[in-house]
Design a protein around this motif. Structure first.
Motif, PDB file in Angstrom:
ATOM      1  N   SER A   4       0.838  -1.189   0.000  1.00  0.00           N
ATOM      2  CA  SER A   4       0.000   0.000   0.000  1.00  0.00           C
ATOM      3  C   SER A   4       0.875   1.241   0.000  1.00  0.00           C
ATOM      4  N   ILE A   5       0.449   2.241  -0.757  1.00  0.00           N
ATOM      5  CA  ILE A   5       1.254   3.432  -0.922  1.00  0.00           C
ATOM      6  C   ILE A   5       0.827   4.481   0.089  1.00  0.00           C
ATOM      7  N   ALA A   6       1.798   4.880   0.935  1.00  0.00           N
ATOM      8  CA  ALA A   6       1.514   5.923   1.919  1.00  0.00           C
ATOM      9  C   ALA A   6       1.518   7.277   1.223  1.00  0.00           C
ATOM     10  N   THR A   7       0.674   8.173   1.675  1.00  0.00           N
ATOM     11  CA  THR A   7       0.614   9.499   1.064  1.00  0.00           C
ATOM     12  C   THR A   7       0.809  10.567   2.119  1.00  0.00           C
ATOM     13  N   LEU A   8       1.403  11.643   1.715  1.00  0.00           N
ATOM     14  CA  LEU A   8       1.584  12.764   2.617  1.00  0.00           C
ATOM     15  C   LEU A   8       0.282  13.548   2.723  1.00  0.00           C
ATOM     16  N   ILE A  79      10.216  11.934   4.158  1.00  0.00           N
ATOM     17  CA  ILE A  79       9.178  11.889   5.183  1.00  0.00           C
ATOM     18  C   ILE A  79       8.579  10.492   5.190  1.00  0.00           C
ATOM     19  N   THR A  80       8.714   9.792   6.312  1.00  0.00           N
ATOM     20  CA  THR A  80       8.207   8.437   6.459  1.00  0.00           C
ATOM     21  C   THR A  80       6.997   8.465   7.372  1.00  0.00           C
ATOM     22  N   GLN A  81       5.827   8.117   6.834  1.00  0.00           N
ATOM     23  CA  GLN A  81       4.598   8.149   7.612  1.00  0.00           C
ATOM     24  C   GLN A  81       4.720   7.270   8.853  1.00  0.00           C
ATOM     25  N   GLY A  82       4.341   7.843   9.998  1.00  0.00           N
ATOM     26  CA  GLY A  82       4.359   7.090  11.241  1.00  0.00           C
ATOM     27  C   GLY A  82       5.725   6.996  11.885  1.00  0.00           C
ATOM     28  N   SER A  83       6.761   7.542  11.250  1.00  0.00           N
ATOM     29  CA  SER A  83       8.119   7.429  11.787  1.00  0.00           C
ATOM     30  C   SER A  83       8.760   8.792  11.979  1.00  0.00           C
ATOM     31  N   GLY A  84       8.683   9.651  10.968  1.00  0.00           N
ATOM     32  CA  GLY A  84       9.284  10.969  11.101  1.00  0.00           C
ATOM     33  C   GLY A  84       9.930  11.437   9.820  1.00  0.00           C
ATOM     34  N   THR A  85      10.719  12.498   9.938  1.00  0.00           N
ATOM     35  CA  THR A  85      11.421  13.089   8.803  1.00  0.00           C
ATOM     36  C   THR A  85      12.915  12.865   8.978  1.00  0.00           C
ATOM     37  N   THR A 217       7.034   3.392  -0.458  1.00  0.00           N
ATOM     38  CA  THR A 217       6.705   4.135  -1.674  1.00  0.00           C
ATOM     39  C   THR A 217       7.926   4.424  -2.537  1.00  0.00           C
ATOM     40  N   ARG A 218       9.130   4.137  -2.041  1.00  0.00           N
ATOM     41  CA  ARG A 218      10.349   4.386  -2.810  1.00  0.00           C
ATOM     42  C   ARG A 218      10.750   3.114  -3.545  1.00  0.00           C
ATOM     43  N   PRO A 219      10.982   3.178  -4.849  1.00  0.00           N
ATOM     44  CA  PRO A 219      11.393   1.981  -5.595  1.00  0.00           C
ATOM     45  C   PRO A 219      12.758   1.465  -5.135  1.00  0.00           C
ATOM     46  N   VAL A 220      12.950   0.183  -5.325  1.00  0.00           N
ATOM     47  CA  VAL A 220      14.253  -0.447  -5.110  1.00  0.00           C
ATOM     48  C   VAL A 220      14.755  -0.970  -6.455  1.00  0.00           C
ATOM     49  N   LEU A 221      16.053  -1.205  -6.527  1.00  0.00           N
ATOM     50  CA  LEU A 221      16.654  -1.791  -7.720  1.00  0.00           C
ATOM     51  C   LEU A 221      16.884  -3.282  -7.469  1.00  0.00           C
TER      52      LEU A 221
END
Length: 261
Positions: A4-8, A79-85, A217-221
């Protein structure tokens, strides 16, 4: 792989009719940018909470939220939802060549790191793994799950498979030394090369994102690779997921790759 994609939370632009607030916003953003540049908040560190920053600068949380969103758009923080900046990590250049070695690649970037063995087990070769490693289907394989880290930060998580019984004790050597190369040497393989690599980008699932300490939400390689011994026999098939914001893969061609651990 998806999650699931977190949104700001949406942030409204500063009101043009209230220049004082806009002045606060630009000043605070400039001060935080300067603090990050001077190393007050080093890469990977979590910034103070919105509440703490609002008290520090004497403004409301909406103004701080606007500042952080701007810093995020500049690539200075994430910015990580539920964790901080968090202050963004600077990407590490890793060579992807015939003789790519984790510790060598980090050393070239002035960093120290190793491979951390997370799990080891014996499995039966699937049809795909049997083809890649040129062994009969259902043959026993050593399966390792490994984290590659640098200065205490995870750069990649990988799943690796090795033919048995040839590499029966490899897991113990990797656990002790933090090196796949050392494990190969202990089993009579003094050198090996990468025959092929395939690179794709994808979204991590929740477990992978947590392991890499990055937002889902950040892609990985994803790098799938096959290593062979000097006689050309496959010795390792691997899938490695690299943190996309921490790693730059440098594709090298030619025969000049150094033979190092």
């Amino acid at each position: 792989m998806t999650t699931s994609i977190a949104t700001l939370s949406p942030v409204s632009p500063p009101c043009a009719r209230r220049p004082a607030r806009a002045s606060f916003w630009t000043r605070i953003t400039a001060e935080l940018t300067d603090a990050i540049g001077r190393g007050v908040y080093p890469p990977g560190q979590r910034l103070p909470s919105e509440h703490a920053l609002a008290e520090q600068f004497g403004v409301n949380r909406h103004t701080i939220r606007r500042c952080l969103a701007n810093l995020c758009s500049q690539g200075l923080v994430r910015i990580t939802q539920g964790s901080g900046t968090y202050v963004e990590d600077f990407a590490v250049d890793l060579a992807l060549g015939k003789r790519m070695r984790h510790q060598q690649g980090l050393a070239q970037s002035g960093l120290r790191g190793s491979l951390v063995l997370l799990h080891a087990q014996t499995v039966r070769a699937s049809a795909a793994l049997a083809r890649a490693l040129q062994v009969p289907a259902r043959s026993p394989l050593l399966a390792l799950r490994v984290m590659g880290e640098a200065e205490g930060r995870p750069l990649h998580l990988s799943e690796r498979w090795f033919p048995l019984p040839r590499f029966e004790g490899l897991a113990a050597v990797v656990r002790e030394t933090g090196s796949i190369t050392a494990g190969f040497r202990a089993h009579g393989v003094s050198d090996y090369t990468r025959r092929e690599s395939r690179i794709t980008a994808e979204l991590p699932d929740a477990a992978l994102a947590a392991g890499l300490r990055q937002p889902a939400t950040r892609p990985v390689l994803l790098v799938e690779s096959l290593n062979v011994d000097p006689e050309g026999r496959p010795i390792e098939w691997a899938r490695a997921w690299f943190a996309g914001d921490r790693v730059k893969l440098n594709i090298q061609h030619g025969e000049h790759d150094e033979r190092t651990a």
